[in-house]
Design a protein around this motif. Structure first.
Motif: not given
Length: 313
Positions: A126-129, A123-124
């Motif tokens: 995906q959230e940070h590109g 999830a991290y």
């Protein structure tokens, strides 16, 4: 609950050796590689003896000259801080070369191995590109804002027919998984490979003791299989029996003390001991012990005569 006393890391090293068996002679395996004189260690460092060798194993496809492996057992977490820690180790590994630029930046990779998919870490990403791709089942390549090529290996998702050894490092195996593991062990001929396999088997059995206990009582279990698993399961059963006996004795003594305070110490102790012995007999029967074995155990444990022990059976 996962048994934190299980020695997962040595079994992981053994599993990686068997994973890379086809090209192991061209690789060097350094377990708990020290980065410096201070206690900073890499779980496993795999280096190629020759940089131009190719590795057909799915996990080794990403490998370059120097490959840093971080293993997390089922009780450990794999989060973004662990990811950055290992990236920091990779930087230190490069910086501590014997000469300037002795380890080229483009010759380093990072591999993270864990039983379950680390959903929080993904999830991290995906959230940070970060970009995540899946070249093989259970293997995730991570690209984006990172210094070195990285992959996350989720052992539970790996193909069973290709990665039996790494998949065995789990506390949630099924009977067919253990059967598959034993079948692969039978096919090994080299002494070193057999020793690696035995290390993995022991961890797999200890982490899945309930399945093994049920299997031990199965009439279909072959003599060969029984000989393999007996040295592993018997100490565990004996330990549990001993703990159960000690617990029964303690409970009996405590209850005896309570009754003794109320109705007389001697009488209470006697009743408490009797209850403790009967509880121990019941526990031993649950573990499948024969009557003559139970009799021998309680005679030794409680200092009973042959006749007194017989009265409890």
């Amino acid at each position: 609950m996962i048994d934190t006393k299980i020695q997962w890391h040595p079994a992981f090293i053994a599993a990686m050796n068997l994973e890379m068996a086809d090209c192991r002679d061209s690789l060097r395996f350094d377990r708990e590689y020290n980065l410096n004189v201070k206690p900073l260690t890499i779980d496993l460092l795999i280096t190629k003896n020759q940089t131009d060798i190719s590795i057909s194993n799915e996990i080794g496809c990403i490998f370059r000259g120097h490959n840093i492996i971080e293993y997390k057992d089922p009780a450990d977490s794999l989060n973004i801080d662990v990811f950055f820690k290992v990236e920091g180790y990779a930087c230190l590994y490069k910086a501590y070369g014997k000469t300037v630029d002795a380890v080229a930046e483009n010759e380093i990779t990072m591999t993270f191995v864990r039983d379950n998919k680390p959903s929080g870490l993904f999830a991290y990403f995906q959230e940070h590109g970060y970009q995540i791709s899946t070249p093989f089942k259970g293997i995730y390549y991570i690209t984006g804002n990172i210094l070195f090529p990285a992959q996350i290996v989720v052992t539970k998702e790996l193909k069973p027919e290709l990665h039996v050894w790494l998949r065995a490092l789990s506390g949630k195996l099924e009977k067919r998984d253990l059967q598959n593991l034993l079948e692969h062990m039978r096919q090994l001929t080299g002494k070193m490979d057999r020793e690696y396999a035995e290390a993995i088997l022991e961890v797999a059995f200890r982490a899945n003791m309930q399945i093994l206990k049920e299997w031990m009582g199965d009439a279909s279990m072959s003599e060969e299989l029984l000989e393999i698993v007996k040295p592993i399961i018997e100490p565990q059963i004996l330990l549990r029996e001993q703990n159960a006996l000690e617990k029964g004795m303690k409970s009996g003594m405590e209850k005896g003390m309570e009754k003794g305070m109320e109705k007389g110490m001697e009488k209470g102790m006697e009743k408490g001991m009797e209850k403790g012995i009967r509880g121990a007999v019941s526990i031993l029967r649950d573990f499948g012990r024969k009557e003559d074995e139970i009799k021998s155990i309680i005679m030794q444990t409680y200092s009973l005569t042959d006749k007194d022990a017989s009265d409890y059976l």
